[in-house]
Design a protein around this motif. Structure first.
Motif, PDB file in Angstrom:
ATOM      1  N   LYS A  18       1.862   1.425  -2.691  1.00  0.00           N
ATOM      2  CA  LYS A  18       1.929   0.051  -3.180  1.00  0.00           C
ATOM      3  C   LYS A  18       0.593  -0.328  -3.819  1.00  0.00           C
ATOM      4  CE  LYS A  18       2.611  -4.736  -1.626  1.00  0.00           C
ATOM      5  NZ  LYS A  18       2.853  -5.608  -0.447  1.00  0.00           N
ATOM      6  N   SER A  57      -1.454  -3.568  -5.454  1.00  0.00           N
ATOM      7  CA  SER A  57      -1.369  -5.035  -5.435  1.00  0.00           C
ATOM      8  C   SER A  57      -2.734  -5.645  -5.693  1.00  0.00           C
ATOM      9  CB  SER A  57      -0.822  -5.511  -4.089  1.00  0.00           C
ATOM     10  OG  SER A  57      -1.693  -5.121  -3.029  1.00  0.00           O
ATOM     11  N   GLY A  58      -2.806  -6.963  -5.549  1.00  0.00           N
ATOM     12  CA  GLY A  58      -4.075  -7.667  -5.688  1.00  0.00           C
ATOM     13  C   GLY A  58      -4.298  -8.195  -7.089  1.00  0.00           C
ATOM     14  N   PRO A  92       1.399  -5.481 -10.611  1.00  0.00           N
ATOM     15  CA  PRO A  92       1.500  -4.862  -9.286  1.00  0.00           C
ATOM     16  C   PRO A  92       2.837  -4.137  -9.154  1.00  0.00           C
ATOM     17  CG  PRO A  92       1.929  -7.212  -9.134  1.00  0.00           C
ATOM     18  CD  PRO A  92       1.470  -6.957 -10.541  1.00  0.00           C
ATOM     19  N   SER A 140      -1.498   2.391   0.260  1.00  0.00           N
ATOM     20  CA  SER A 140      -1.780   1.091  -0.335  1.00  0.00           C
ATOM     21  C   SER A 140      -3.087   1.123  -1.116  1.00  0.00           C
ATOM     22  CB  SER A 140      -1.865   0.010   0.749  1.00  0.00           C
ATOM     23  OG  SER A 140      -2.268  -1.220   0.211  1.00  0.00           O
ATOM     24  N   ARG A 153      -5.361  -1.764  -3.401  1.00  0.00           N
ATOM     25  CA  ARG A 153      -5.401  -3.204  -3.714  1.00  0.00           C
ATOM     26  C   ARG A 153      -6.684  -3.540  -4.469  1.00  0.00           C
ATOM     27  NH1 ARG A 153      -6.663  -8.234  -0.850  1.00  0.00           N
ATOM     28  NH2 ARG A 153      -7.643  -6.989   0.798  1.00  0.00           N
TER      29      ARG A 153
END
Length: 322
Positions: free
Chosen positions: A110, A112-113, A118, A245, A247
């Motif tokens: 994943k 994101s941020g 994203p 993850s 980010r």
């Protein structure tokens, strides 16, 4: 964190890598035969070149990088039996012994941020991003060192796909948390999951790598399968494994060892022989695979990559920002 000890690998246990050492001749022969042979995948040239190191799936369409050219790779068995990966155990051999517990399919990451796009990307799609995967031979330094022929994707080109914004000053990474697949997480040795971080300019540097394999094969579990960070001018604890993850952040993220012992492990973790660890000198390090205890070499600033990365830290106090 325990003090590193010399390796206990016996010379009789070392896997012969004659096939790997002849790779240049085989690659040249394949290129002369034409691009059609390369497109044959693992059943063609790639299988012929990379059959031998271990049991993992071969990676096709490899292109060797100039990084690390002239460095002799550490033997495959040394790389895969002497590991720091607490999620799979706490001795150097434990990760290899417990690697079968780590199931790496299905797997996704994943992102994101602070970014415009994203999303979640499957590991199979990540491995297809470059039709020509690249071998990078990097020297990784802790209190011991090795030269690893990583296969991977430049981290910067991967991150750009998500269009980080102006507030993206750092990149945070996080390891899978799953005590069933990662038996070491059943003990509260650290605050799981493992976390790491880079400044955005470090992450975008062409030497920073998302590794998907080594020695022409997909990553073994003990080496951080299926996706790990490789930052060759930094100490080994910076190379977070089994990433799920990523980010983009405006604030400097927490990195696990800095949170545990900030006086011993800094955020930047740049290799610097002039900044001693509180419990040992970093002026010299052992080279894994050279005899039972490994020979020692002088440690180089930025692990020998000063010409490539020193400009990232222009004006910084490298003793304070260690």
């Amino acid at each position: 964190m325990r003090t590193y000890r010399p390796g206990q690998i016996k010379p009789s246990e070392i896997t012969n890598q004659d096939i790997w050492l002849k790779r240049r001749q085989l690659i040249k022969a394949g290129m002369a035969a034409g691009a059609g042979l390369l497109l044959g995948g693992a059943s063609g040239l790639a299988a012929a070149v990379y059959a031998g190191p271990g049991k993992n799936q071969k990676i096709a369409l490899l292109k060797e990088s100039d990084y690390g050219a002239g460095m002799e790779p550490t033997r495959y068995k040394s790389i895969t039996t002497y590991n720091n990966f607490y999620e799979l155990g706490y001795g150097k051999r434990a990760p290899a012994e417990n690697a079968d517990a780590l199931k790496t399919r299905p797997w996704s990451v994943k992102v994101s941020g602070e970014c415009a796009r994203p999303g979640v990307m499957d590991i199979e799609d990540i491995m297809k991003l470059d039709q020509e995967e690249r071998i990078y031979r990097f020297r990784c330094v802790e209190a011991w060192s090795m030269v690893v022929p990583w296969v991977g994707i430049p981290l910067g080109s991967f991150l750009k796909r998500f269009e980080p914004g102006s507030k993206a000053k750092y990149v945070e990474f996080e390891t899978l948390y799953d005590p069933e697949r990662m038996p070491g997480q059943r003990r509260e040795v650290i605050d799981w999951p493992y976390r790491e971080g880079l400044r955005i300019d470090e992450a975008m540097h062409p030497l920073a790598l998302l590794a998907t394999g080594l020695y022409g094969e997909v990553l073994p579990g003990q080496n951080g399968a299926p996706l790990r960070l490789v930052v060759p001018w930094k100490y080994g604890f910076k190379s977070i494994k089994s990433i799920v993850s990523i980010r983009f952040t405006e604030e400097q993220p927490i990195n696990t060892w800095n949170a545990i012992a900030g006086d011993e492990y800094g955020f930047f973790a740049n290799v610097n022989p002039k900044v001693p660890h509180p419990r040992w000198s970093q002026r010299r390090h052992r080279v894994l695979g050279r005899g039972i205890f490994g020979s020692k070499e002088d440690t180089l600033l930025f692990n020998g990559y000063a010409e490539d990365v020193a400009s990232l830290y222009s004006g910084m106090d490298l003793r304070k920002n260690f």
